[in-house]
Design an enzyme around this catalytic site. Structure first.
Site, PDB file in Angstrom:
ATOM      1  N   GLY A  12      -4.169  -4.883   0.582  1.00 61.49           N
ATOM      2  CA  GLY A  12      -2.820  -4.324   0.418  1.00 61.49           C
ATOM      3  C   GLY A  12      -2.035  -4.304   1.727  1.00 61.49           C
ATOM      4  CD  GLN A  13       3.468  -1.851   3.421  1.00 63.88           C
ATOM      5  OE1 GLN A  13       3.332  -0.899   2.664  1.00 63.88           O
ATOM      6  NE2 GLN A  13       4.548  -2.026   4.147  1.00 63.88           N
ATOM      7  CB  ILE A  36      -8.859  -4.697  -7.847  1.00 62.98           C
ATOM      8  CG1 ILE A  36      -9.097  -4.833  -9.341  1.00 62.98           C
ATOM      9  CG2 ILE A  36      -7.473  -5.239  -7.525  1.00 62.98           C
ATOM     10  CD1 ILE A  36      -9.721  -3.636  -9.959  1.00 62.98           C
ATOM     11  CE1 TYR A 143       1.891   6.763  -3.344  1.00 64.64           C
ATOM     12  CE2 TYR A 143       3.910   7.504  -2.287  1.00 64.64           C
ATOM     13  CZ  TYR A 143       2.669   6.914  -2.203  1.00 64.64           C
ATOM     14  OH  TYR A 143       2.213   6.474  -0.999  1.00 64.64           O
TER      15      TYR A 143
HETATM   16  N1  SER Z   1       6.434   3.841   1.440  1.00 65.41           N
HETATM   17  C1  SER Z   1       6.003   4.666   0.377  1.00 65.41           C
HETATM   18  C2  SER Z   1       6.844   4.494  -0.821  1.00 65.41           C
HETATM   19  O1  SER Z   1       8.001   4.182  -0.663  1.00 65.41           O
HETATM   20  C3  SER Z   1       6.014   6.100   0.803  1.00 65.41           C
HETATM   21  O2  SER Z   1       4.735   6.560   0.876  1.00 65.41           O
HETATM   22  O3  SER Z   1       6.371   4.689  -1.900  1.00 65.41           O
END
Ligand code: SER
Length: 312
Positions: A12-13, A36, A143
């Protein structure tokens, strides 16, 4: 034997750059990358790689035992914008992957955990400027709710079971080498790519939306520094505020224009505007500075120079 590390979500990033950095510090063979899928990246080619589903406890346990892992960096997650589109899966992935790793530490199968939190833990009722470490936390995104809950569980596992878990509330992260992963702050990466390829960029946030941001070099350094700090330096076991810079789309566009004078930005806010509006504009990270000596290096000006140099 040196420290053996497992990174979950290594493609990932953040995971991609973190894996490479950890491999230079601890040795390629001591840093097991996992994700994954086996994507064809440097992460897969530069050292050991395992396919791991972060939701599969048995799989994680097997890899930990197979490689005699000491430390886990759990970087797999759904970010803010993607999570709003698939709330149930976001909750499942973000929470249960954390429980799996916390429970493996509780069972003494690993010694230390890094788990990322985010500025997304804050919500519309949080003070917006210089948001303190300890403040109102009422996130309004899936989130954010998952990160807030995760923070509480990290602290709980530390207090009740003695689990050594360390965490940072990352701001929006900006990197030239890895693509962002479905967040609300992603515009601040795309803008550099589009400035160079098209000379213009349509922003999905409004011109004056100010958000906390950080260059990836600083974020990776913070991650490694908090993990290498001694146990007694880490006083906060939920998650530390972390800051570097704050800017609006207007301000980043003006900085890019210094290098690409013909660059133009236009605005067409979408659903991500509401998410951005619920987050802080700037963060107070004095606890991280005081406890484990955190200090950022990059600001908007130096980051822009570095981004354009690498991407150009
Ligand atoms: N960079 C993330 C987002 O924009 C923040 O945790 O979801």
């Amino acid at each position: 034997m040196g420290t053996k590390i497992l990174i979950i979500g290594a493609c990932g990033q953040i995971g991609t750059e973190l894996t490479q950095k950890l491999r230079t510090i601890y040795g390629n063979d001591n840093v097991i990358a996992s994700d994954i899928r086996k994507l064809n990246t440097d992460v897969v080619n530069s050292g050991p790689f395992e396919v791991v589903n972060a939701l599969d406890f048995n799989q994680i346990e097997h890899i930990i035992e197979k490689h005699h892992i000491d430390e886990v960096y759990l970087m797999a997650a759904l970010l803010s914008a993607t999570a709003e589109k698939n709330p149930a899966f976001a909750w499942d992935l973000n929470m249960n992957s954390l429980f799996h790793v916390l429970n493996l530490a509780k069972a003494k199968k690993i010694k230390k955990i890094f788990w990322p939190s985010s500025i997304a833990v804050f919500g519309p009722t949080t003070p917006k400027e210089n948001t303190p470490q300890f403040t109102i936390i009422e996130p309004s995104t899936v989130y954010g709710i998952s990160k807030q809950s995760g923070e509480r569980w990290c602290e709980y596992y530390h207090n009740i079971f003695g689990v050594d878990v360390r965490s940072i509330r990352y701001p929006g992260l900006i990197s030239w080498s890895t693509a962002p992963g479905g967040g609300t702050t992603d515009y601040a990466v795309d803008i550099y790519h589009k400035a160079l390829s098209d000379g213009k960029y349509e922003c999905f946030l409004s011109s004056e939306t100010k958000m906390p941001m950080m260059y990836m070099d600083d974020a990776i350094r913070a991650t490694i520094e908090i993990m290498q700090a001694s146990d007694d330096e880490i006083k906060i076991r939920s998650s530390y505020n972390l800051a570097a810079m704050s800017f609006t789309p207007t301000e980043i566009a003006a900085e890019i224009k210094k290098h690409i004078p013909e660059f133009e930005i236009t605005y067409n806010p979408d659903f991500r505007q509401k998410i951005a509006d619920s987050w802080p504009a700037s963060i107070d990270d004095k606890e991280a500075q005081k406890d484990w000596g955190w200090k950022h290096e990059f600001d908007l000006e130096s980051m822009t120079v570095d981004m354009l140099e690498h991407l150009g």
